[in-house]
Design a protein around this motif. Sequence first.
Motif, PDB file in Angstrom:
ATOM      1  N   GLN A 154     -12.181  -7.587   6.556  1.00 27.33           N
ATOM      2  CA  GLN A 154     -12.037  -8.613   5.942  1.00 27.33           C
ATOM      3  C   GLN A 154     -11.952  -9.880   7.085  1.00 27.33           C
ATOM      4  OE1 GLN A 154     -11.382  -9.179   2.614  1.00 27.33           O
ATOM      5  NE2 GLN A 154     -11.718  -7.179   2.372  1.00 27.33           N
ATOM      6  N   GLN A 212      -8.788  -0.514   0.278  1.00 27.04           N
ATOM      7  CA  GLN A 212      -8.614  -0.768  -1.010  1.00 27.04           C
ATOM      8  C   GLN A 212      -7.222  -0.298  -1.572  1.00 27.04           C
ATOM      9  OE1 GLN A 212     -10.536  -2.690  -2.683  1.00 27.04           O
ATOM     10  NE2 GLN A 212     -12.445  -2.850  -1.036  1.00 27.04           N
ATOM     11  N   TYR A 213      -6.922  -0.934  -2.783  1.00 26.62           N
ATOM     12  CA  TYR A 213      -5.425  -0.438  -3.080  1.00 26.62           C
ATOM     13  C   TYR A 213      -5.543   0.968  -3.772  1.00 26.62           C
ATOM     14  CZ  TYR A 213      -1.119  -0.909  -5.747  1.00 26.62           C
ATOM     15  OH  TYR A 213       0.225  -0.694  -6.162  1.00 26.62           O
ATOM     16  N   GLY A 239     -15.578  -2.938   1.551  1.00 26.40           N
ATOM     17  CA  GLY A 239     -14.561  -3.929   1.857  1.00 26.40           C
ATOM     18  C   GLY A 239     -13.355  -3.763   2.806  1.00 26.40           C
ATOM     19  N   TYR A 255       0.707  -1.169   0.021  1.00 27.18           N
ATOM     20  CA  TYR A 255       0.004  -0.085   0.157  1.00 27.18           C
ATOM     21  C   TYR A 255       0.720   1.238  -0.087  1.00 27.18           C
ATOM     22  CZ  TYR A 255      -3.333   3.405   1.594  1.00 27.18           C
ATOM     23  OH  TYR A 255      -4.274   4.558   1.729  1.00 27.18           O
ATOM     24  N   SER A 277      -8.453  -3.575   6.161  1.00 26.27           N
ATOM     25  CA  SER A 277      -7.605  -3.296   5.273  1.00 26.27           C
ATOM     26  C   SER A 277      -8.342  -2.365   4.086  1.00 26.27           C
ATOM     27  CB  SER A 277      -7.359  -4.789   4.228  1.00 26.27           C
ATOM     28  OG  SER A 277      -6.458  -4.447   3.031  1.00 26.27           O
ATOM     29  N   GLU A 327      -6.594   3.432  -2.429  1.00 19.72           N
ATOM     30  CA  GLU A 327      -7.615   4.247  -1.560  1.00 19.72           C
ATOM     31  C   GLU A 327      -6.871   5.205  -0.821  1.00 19.72           C
ATOM     32  OE1 GLU A 327     -11.951   3.400   0.656  1.00 19.72           O
ATOM     33  OE2 GLU A 327     -10.317   1.968   0.575  1.00 19.72           O
ATOM     34  N   ASN A 350      -7.432  -7.249  -0.649  1.00 23.15           N
ATOM     35  CA  ASN A 350      -7.532  -6.043  -1.652  1.00 23.15           C
ATOM     36  C   ASN A 350      -6.475  -5.599  -2.349  1.00 23.15           C
ATOM     37  OD1 ASN A 350     -10.245  -5.679  -0.589  1.00 23.15           O
ATOM     38  ND2 ASN A 350      -9.430  -4.448   1.109  1.00 23.15           N
ATOM     39  N   ASP A 351      -6.029  -6.552  -2.782  1.00 19.26           N
ATOM     40  CA  ASP A 351      -4.245  -6.188  -3.751  1.00 19.26           C
ATOM     41  C   ASP A 351      -3.412  -5.918  -2.819  1.00 19.26           C
ATOM     42  OD1 ASP A 351      -5.732  -7.308  -5.993  1.00 19.26           O
ATOM     43  OD2 ASP A 351      -6.719  -5.883  -6.424  1.00 19.26           O
TER      44      ASP A 351
END
Length: 289
Positions: A210, A192-193, A207, A53, A190, A195, A249-250
């Motif tokens: 998790q 988002q990528y 999301g 991230y 977590s 974000e 989330n990647d």
Amino acid sequence: MLRKLLAAILAAGAAWLPATGSEPAAEAPQEPLRPVNSAFMLSAGSSHLADTYLTPLKYEGWNAAFRYERMQAMKFNPDRWRQQLKIGVEANGAENPARNATMYYLNLAAYWGMVHVWKLAQGFQLGLGGSTGVDLGVIYNGRNGNNPADAKADWTVNVTGTAAWRFRMDRMPVTLRWQSTIPVTGIFFSPQYDELYYEIYLGNRSGLVQGAWWGNFFRWNNLVTADLGLGPWDLRLGFESSVLSTKANDIVTRCYNFSFVVGVSGNWFSLNPRRGLPSPETRIIYALY
């Protein structure tokens, strides 16, 4: 003859009369003493950090931590069950391969659990149980101007295994102990990528939470210690390893720590002043042996 006969009848009847309050009542058995084993530990060692991230690079550096541990035999079955409370704070500082940027990681943790113990021959003891706890932390990288921090939070339910050996080295009592803890389920945070946390503040919260399982969240903590009885307090020496790996989330996060431990531990007795001092026959059940 008549007097002797009446005396015999009265004596036989007195044997069946209920006991009066003049006789001393039997003392209730005292509960066993369950001293609290408290330990204060400092650790220092190496740290290996990665968080996609913030950066795709892996960082390496130092780790330092302070931890408090409290163990005690349970009241409902003190011979077989132990409870444990662990509270700790750790800090990490790591540099990128070029040594021109530093990433920091700060984490607070609190866990409580119970372990069933089996006492074996020659001072050996095994234990198996579970625990639950929370970790709250943040990873900071100053090179990311817009979003330099990534928050870390999780709640897990864990399985715990222990092994201990109590023996004497000359006249000094020594307790060797190994404890291993692995989460089996829980939840973790977590984003988002790509974000921004400002977007989360504005309401984009899809999301963020998790479900944790070994496919996306793996943590393995190991602690090996030796308590050397040098007086009222024991000197604790040991080694600790911690592995944390998450993927959601990647975003991939890796935190590996390997540290040497030094501290003090000792047993504390809690007595009720209204009951007075325990008798010499009172059993004492220690948490570690």
